[in-house]
Design a protein around this motif. Structure first.
Motif, PDB file in Angstrom:
ATOM      1  N   THR A  20      -3.559  10.742  -8.451  1.00  0.00           N
ATOM      2  CA  THR A  20      -4.330  10.859  -7.217  1.00  0.00           C
ATOM      3  C   THR A  20      -5.510   9.895  -7.287  1.00  0.00           C
ATOM      4  O   THR A  20      -5.751   9.265  -8.316  1.00  0.00           O
ATOM      5  N   LEU A  73      -6.043   7.006  -6.009  1.00  0.00           N
ATOM      6  CA  LEU A  73      -5.540   5.678  -6.357  1.00  0.00           C
ATOM      7  C   LEU A  73      -6.531   4.592  -5.942  1.00  0.00           C
ATOM      8  O   LEU A  73      -7.095   4.624  -4.853  1.00  0.00           O
ATOM      9  N   GLU A  82       0.832  -1.199   0.000  1.00  0.00           N
ATOM     10  CA  GLU A  82       0.000   0.000   0.000  1.00  0.00           C
ATOM     11  C   GLU A  82       0.870   1.254   0.000  1.00  0.00           C
ATOM     12  O   GLU A  82       0.626   2.192  -0.757  1.00  0.00           O
ATOM     13  N   LYS A  83       1.891   1.245   0.843  1.00  0.00           N
ATOM     14  CA  LYS A  83       2.790   2.398   0.928  1.00  0.00           C
ATOM     15  C   LYS A  83       3.511   2.593  -0.399  1.00  0.00           C
ATOM     16  O   LYS A  83       3.616   3.709  -0.900  1.00  0.00           O
ATOM     17  N   GLU A 137       1.147   4.002  -3.068  1.00  0.00           N
ATOM     18  CA  GLU A 137       0.889   5.434  -2.852  1.00  0.00           C
ATOM     19  C   GLU A 137       2.087   6.282  -3.257  1.00  0.00           C
ATOM     20  O   GLU A 137       1.937   7.349  -3.866  1.00  0.00           O
ATOM     21  N   GLU A 138       3.292   5.801  -2.947  1.00  0.00           N
ATOM     22  CA  GLU A 138       4.510   6.526  -3.329  1.00  0.00           C
ATOM     23  C   GLU A 138       4.648   6.601  -4.851  1.00  0.00           C
ATOM     24  O   GLU A 138       5.004   7.648  -5.396  1.00  0.00           O
TER      25      GLU A 138
END
Length: 136
Positions: free
Chosen positions: A111, A113, A98-99, A102-103
């Motif tokens: 945006t 996502l 997830e991180k 997002e990165e």
């Protein structure tokens, strides 16, 4: 959500009673086998409505465009680890993924996502059955 019809109730009851992912054809056949008369188009329509309402998880069968559905009581975002042999599935939380996602989105100016992730492999039981020389 649409109104609760007899057919929709039957589909929901069936999905709640099964731990595995099922295709619309599987659902149709299982309902027919219990003597319930429901058309395949009705099954597809109801499964899509349940998916939109997030009452069922939807994945694509590996290597095909076939959608598979499974009742999901968990409202939290999660992914699936699927055995390609027996169909066993495990819900997984991918905090690291997830991180990273997002990165990557931020890095490329994206945006809002949204994503799905299914991992396919062989469960322990199928691995041991398929390759006995690798068993413990």
């Amino acid at each position: 959500m649409q109104r609760m019809t007899k057919q929709r109730a039957s589909i929901i009851d069936l999905m709640r009673s099964r731990p595995d992912f099922l295709s619309a054809n599987d659902v149709h056949e299982l309902l027919k086998n219990t003597g319930q008369q429901v058309g395949i188009a009705t099954v597809y329509r109801n499964l899509q409505a349940l998916a939109e309402a997030k009452e069922v998880d939807v994945i694509r069968q590996e290597g095909t465009d076939t959608q598979l559905f499974r009742y999901c009581a968990d409202d939290d975002h999660h992914h699936h680890l699927m055995c390609r042999c027996c169909g066993k599935s495990v819900d997984i939380i991918g905090d690291g993924f997830e991180k990273w996602a997002e990165e990557m989105a931020a890095k490329h100016g994206f945006t809002q996502l949204n994503h799905t992730l299914e991992l396919y492999g062989m469960c322990n039981e199928c691995t041991e059955h398929d390759t006995p020389h690798l068993a413990k």
